[in-house]
Design an enzyme around this catalytic site. Structure first.
Site, PDB file in Angstrom:
ATOM      1  N   TYR A  78     -17.186   3.545  -2.180  1.00 54.82           N
ATOM      2  CA  TYR A  78     -15.273   3.673  -2.947  1.00 54.82           C
ATOM      3  C   TYR A  78     -15.642   2.354  -3.779  1.00 54.82           C
ATOM      4  O   TYR A  78     -14.715   2.610  -4.986  1.00 54.82           O
ATOM      5  CB  TYR A  78     -14.508   4.599  -2.027  1.00 54.82           C
ATOM      6  CG  TYR A  78     -13.276   4.401  -2.946  1.00 54.82           C
ATOM      7  CD1 TYR A  78     -13.114   5.118  -4.083  1.00 54.82           C
ATOM      8  CD2 TYR A  78     -11.811   3.338  -2.542  1.00 54.82           C
ATOM      9  CE1 TYR A  78     -11.879   5.464  -4.088  1.00 54.82           C
ATOM     10  CE2 TYR A  78     -11.347   3.235  -3.606  1.00 54.82           C
ATOM     11  CZ  TYR A  78     -10.526   4.592  -3.946  1.00 54.82           C
ATOM     12  OH  TYR A  78      -9.720   4.040  -4.428  1.00 54.82           O
ATOM     13  N   LYS A 123     -14.926   1.901  -7.205  1.00 51.78           N
ATOM     14  CA  LYS A 123     -13.990   0.832  -8.442  1.00 51.78           C
ATOM     15  C   LYS A 123     -14.250  -0.054  -8.648  1.00 51.78           C
ATOM     16  O   LYS A 123     -12.870  -0.478  -9.940  1.00 51.78           O
ATOM     17  CB  LYS A 123     -12.592   0.596  -6.952  1.00 51.78           C
ATOM     18  CG  LYS A 123     -12.251   2.398  -6.515  1.00 51.78           C
ATOM     19  CD  LYS A 123     -11.899   3.083  -7.842  1.00 51.78           C
ATOM     20  CE  LYS A 123     -11.466   3.973  -7.630  1.00 51.78           C
ATOM     21  NZ  LYS A 123     -10.527   4.921  -8.517  1.00 51.78           N
ATOM     22  N   SER A 136      -8.680   0.101  -8.234  1.00 51.92           N
ATOM     23  CA  SER A 136      -7.531   0.421  -7.079  1.00 51.92           C
ATOM     24  C   SER A 136      -7.689  -1.245  -7.028  1.00 51.92           C
ATOM     25  O   SER A 136      -8.194  -1.622  -6.921  1.00 51.92           O
ATOM     26  CB  SER A 136      -9.400   0.348  -6.181  1.00 51.92           C
ATOM     27  OG  SER A 136      -8.688   0.550  -4.674  1.00 51.92           O
ATOM     28  N   GLN A 196     -15.323   2.119   3.531  1.00 50.01           N
ATOM     29  CA  GLN A 196     -15.559   2.995   2.374  1.00 50.01           C
ATOM     30  C   GLN A 196     -16.534   1.516   0.808  1.00 50.01           C
ATOM     31  O   GLN A 196     -16.142   2.144   0.216  1.00 50.01           O
ATOM     32  CB  GLN A 196     -14.165   3.360   1.362  1.00 50.01           C
ATOM     33  CG  GLN A 196     -13.154   1.727   1.506  1.00 50.01           C
ATOM     34  CD  GLN A 196     -11.817   1.801   1.386  1.00 50.01           C
ATOM     35  OE1 GLN A 196     -11.325   2.693   1.656  1.00 50.01           O
ATOM     36  NE2 GLN A 196     -11.715   1.152   0.449  1.00 50.01           N
ATOM     37  N   ASP A 244     -15.157  19.906 -13.595  1.00 50.10           N
ATOM     38  CA  ASP A 244     -15.764  18.868 -13.138  1.00 50.10           C
ATOM     39  C   ASP A 244     -16.666  17.510 -13.888  1.00 50.10           C
ATOM     40  O   ASP A 244     -16.803  17.330 -15.278  1.00 50.10           O
ATOM     41  CB  ASP A 244     -17.172  18.729 -12.147  1.00 50.10           C
ATOM     42  CG  ASP A 244     -18.171  17.920 -12.527  1.00 50.10           C
ATOM     43  OD1 ASP A 244     -17.747  17.168 -12.136  1.00 50.10           O
ATOM     44  OD2 ASP A 244     -19.129  17.865 -11.359  1.00 50.10           O
ATOM     45  N   ASN A 255      -8.362   9.667 -13.969  1.00 47.50           N
ATOM     46  CA  ASN A 255      -7.271   8.881 -13.184  1.00 47.50           C
ATOM     47  C   ASN A 255      -7.994   9.623 -12.221  1.00 47.50           C
ATOM     48  O   ASN A 255      -8.104   9.071 -10.734  1.00 47.50           O
ATOM     49  CB  ASN A 255      -5.614   9.322 -13.103  1.00 47.50           C
ATOM     50  CG  ASN A 255      -5.491   9.029 -11.475  1.00 47.50           C
ATOM     51  OD1 ASN A 255      -4.969   8.742 -10.558  1.00 47.50           O
ATOM     52  ND2 ASN A 255      -5.459  10.527 -11.142  1.00 47.50           N
ATOM     53  N   SER A 268      -4.176  17.019  -9.945  1.00 42.08           N
ATOM     54  CA  SER A 268      -3.637  18.520  -9.801  1.00 42.08           C
ATOM     55  C   SER A 268      -2.654  18.098  -8.651  1.00 42.08           C
ATOM     56  O   SER A 268      -1.750  18.379  -7.637  1.00 42.08           O
ATOM     57  CB  SER A 268      -5.129  19.061  -8.785  1.00 42.08           C
ATOM     58  OG  SER A 268      -5.691  18.125  -8.186  1.00 42.08           O
ATOM     59  N   ILE A 302      -1.283  10.557  -6.919  1.00 45.27           N
ATOM     60  CA  ILE A 302      -0.990   9.791  -8.400  1.00 45.27           C
ATOM     61  C   ILE A 302      -1.075  10.397 -10.065  1.00 45.27           C
ATOM     62  O   ILE A 302      -0.638  10.050 -10.850  1.00 45.27           O
ATOM     63  CB  ILE A 302      -1.729   8.239  -8.125  1.00 45.27           C
ATOM     64  CG1 ILE A 302      -1.427   7.330  -6.903  1.00 45.27           C
ATOM     65  CG2 ILE A 302      -1.646   7.191  -9.563  1.00 45.27           C
ATOM     66  CD1 ILE A 302      -2.486   6.519  -7.261  1.00 45.27           C
ATOM     67  N   GLY A 327      -7.265  14.193 -13.010  1.00 49.90           N
ATOM     68  CA  GLY A 327      -7.210  13.871 -11.474  1.00 49.90           C
ATOM     69  C   GLY A 327      -5.720  15.035 -11.876  1.00 49.90           C
ATOM     70  O   GLY A 327      -5.047  13.768 -10.821  1.00 49.90           O
TER      71      GLY A 327
END
Lengths: 266, 256
Positions: A149, A153, A136, A146, A57, A84, A12, A15, A10
């Site tokens: 999500y 997490k 998170s 969410q 991926d 991450n 790019s 964080i 992650g």
């Protein structure tokens, strides 16, 4: 700190990008991973940091192995992983399509599982290594809009604890960092909208979102040898969000000079 | 290279032995002006010597009993007079009831004493020091994994550490608007004189030590210096968004 080799997923933006910069400043050689859709941004981060990169991926079985292979082939070893990569959909739970559930779990949970296990196989050969998973505050709370999500997490925090227990015998430490609100491309619309943001900031005792570099500093500490007895820990980095409740309703316009992150030296 | 807490004034309690002593040395190595405090003068002197050895600068060292409000207030006054402020407050003073009394056998005096040192002492130190802490200041309380999990025959200690953790969270909320962060470090079993006091009472110290080690998947006790690294991190600006948190340093003891 002597030269170490790390994989950051992650990487790019947000964080992951900040973790990459922080580790590079500490002299770490990097293999950076991000989704194919983010390849251009990934390549520019990698070029700036003289890092290797892989656009693939993370939820597919071969990606993590390719990242490990690239790091070892290019730099001769693998010391650290900042696992991450993560995605989120903000939506009413009754409107959420099943495809969003599958995609979130594919990246956040399956991708995390694959990256940590592949890296640990390499680290176990040498009897050492350190891994930090990005969890998170949503690992602990049912944050609004969410649900999936939050569940993903929660799974990340449990994976980090479980991996810490199972990988201790191989000399590998595993921890998680649990950020609250962070100013990233994924959150910038909310943070920039006073009507939206005033609702969220009223819950944050430090009255501001984190800068991504402030999460990266914690990741760096947990990876470092200084954290040698820290494993299986989920470290909250949330400006006090989950420490308790505040009943002060900040109005975004009430303060002319809202607090900002201090400038950290490298 | 400049240190990670260069030029910061750090008041450290419980600095006479174990974790507090290691914290003094670690903060001094990274450039802090450390104030060494402990109840026992001989221990203060030894930590003072170790700090001077670590950083080449003789630290301020004071005999302070955290259970005595006047003693704490006087120490803070002296630090403020000398340095004008306190940037880092590292509160480590703590005791155990090593004979492990059951709750029904715990005396009033034992209960009151352990709360006075472990909890009230931290309150005294915070109340006295906070008015002298600038924005960017950091308080690091030495809690324990006993803030989250219980051990048998250790109810009073466990209760004090749970209280200290919640005090930490509440104070973090209170001081966030002033830019002061408040966190706790929550160690598992650490190789310190406090842990030795349990081993010394045991019939088979080496077996008990092995049991302590086996509590962690790493199969060893932590060192005071490993805990001190965590205190340094939370005290430094590297932890600028970390507040109201308990940093668990237990070799995954409580992860399973």
């Amino acid at each position: 700190m002597s030269e170490r080799v790390a994989i950051v997923t992650g990487a790019s933006q947000g964080i992951g990008c900040a973790i990459s910069h922080t580790l590079a400043e500490a002299g770490t050689r990097l293999c950076l991973v991000a989704a194919p859709a983010d390849e251009d941004a990934l390549r520019s981060v990698a070029e700036a940091l003289e890092a290797e990169h892989l656009a693939a991926d993370i939820g597919e079985p071969e990606t993590a192995g390719r990242a490990v292979e690239l790091a070892v082939r290019r730099f001769g070893r693998l010391d650290w992983v900042a696992s991450n990569a993560g995605i989120a959909y903000f939506e009413d739970v009754l409107d959420a399509p099943l495809a969003h559930f599958d995609h979130t779990m594919h990246v956040n949970v399956r991708g995390m599982y694959l990256m940590v296990t592949e890296a640990a196989r390499e680290m176990a050969k040498h009897g050492q290594g350190a891994i930090v998973c990005t969890a998170s505050t949503a690992s602990f709370a049912g944050e609004e809009l969410q649900a999936v999500y939050n569940a993903s997490k929660g799974a990340v925090a449990q994976l980090a604890r479980s991996f810490a227990v199972d990988l201790a015998r191989y000399g590998i430490r595993v921890n998680a960092v649990a950020p609250g609100w962070v100013r990233t491309p994924a959150t910038e619309e909310i943070v920039a909208n006073p009507a939206d943001w005033s609702k969220h900031r009223s819950r944050i005792p430090m009255d501001r979102p984190a800068d991504p570099s402030e999460i990266a500093a914690v990741v760096r500490f947990l990876l470092s040898d200084e954290a040698s007895y820290v494993t299986g820990s989920v470290v909250l980095v949330d400006g006090g969000l989950t420490a308790g409740y505040r009943f002060t309703d900040w109005d975004a316009s009430a303060r002319d000079d809202p607090p900002r992150a201090p400038q950290l030296s490298a | 290279m400049s240190g990670r807490v260069e030029g910061k004034v750090a008041l450290v309690t419980g600095a006479g032995t174990g974790i507090g002593r290691a914290v003094c040395v670690r903060l001094a190595e990274e450039g802090a002006d450390v104030v060494v405090t402990s109840r026992t003068a001989a221990n203060v002197a030894e930590t003072r010597r170790l700090v001077a050895e670590a950083c080449g600068k003789d630290p301020v060292a004071l005999s302070v009993d955290v259970a005595d409000r006047a003693s704490v207030d006087a120490a803070v006054d002296e630090v403020v007079e000398r340095f004008g402020r306190i940037d880092i407050l590292s509160l480590n003073a703590g005791i155990e009831l090593v004979h492990g009394p059951a709750v029904v056998e715990t005396t009033d005096e034992e209960w009151e004493r352990i709360f006075r040192v472990n909890m009230t002492g931290a309150f005294y130190a915070c109340r006295a020091a906070i008015p002298h802490m600038p924005s960017g200041g950091s308080i690091v309380n030495m809690a324990s994994i006993n803030a989250f999990v219980a051990w048998e025959n250790d109810a009073p200690y466990t209760a004090t550490k749970g209280a200290l953790m919640q005090f930490t969270r509440a104070l973090a909320l209170e001081l966030a608007p002033q830019g002061i962060r408040v966190n706790a470090v929550c160690p598992g079993v650490i190789d310190t004189p406090l842990t030795d006091s349990f081993l010394d009472r045991s019939e088979d110290a080496s077996a008990l030590r092995a049991d302590y080690a086996a509590a962690s998947p790493l199969n060893r006790l932590g060192t005071a210096r490993e805990v001190a690294h965590c205190v340094l991190f939370l005290a430094s600006d590297e932890a600028s968004f970390v507040t109201g948190t308990g940093l668990v340093v237990d070799g995954a003891t409580t992860a399973r």
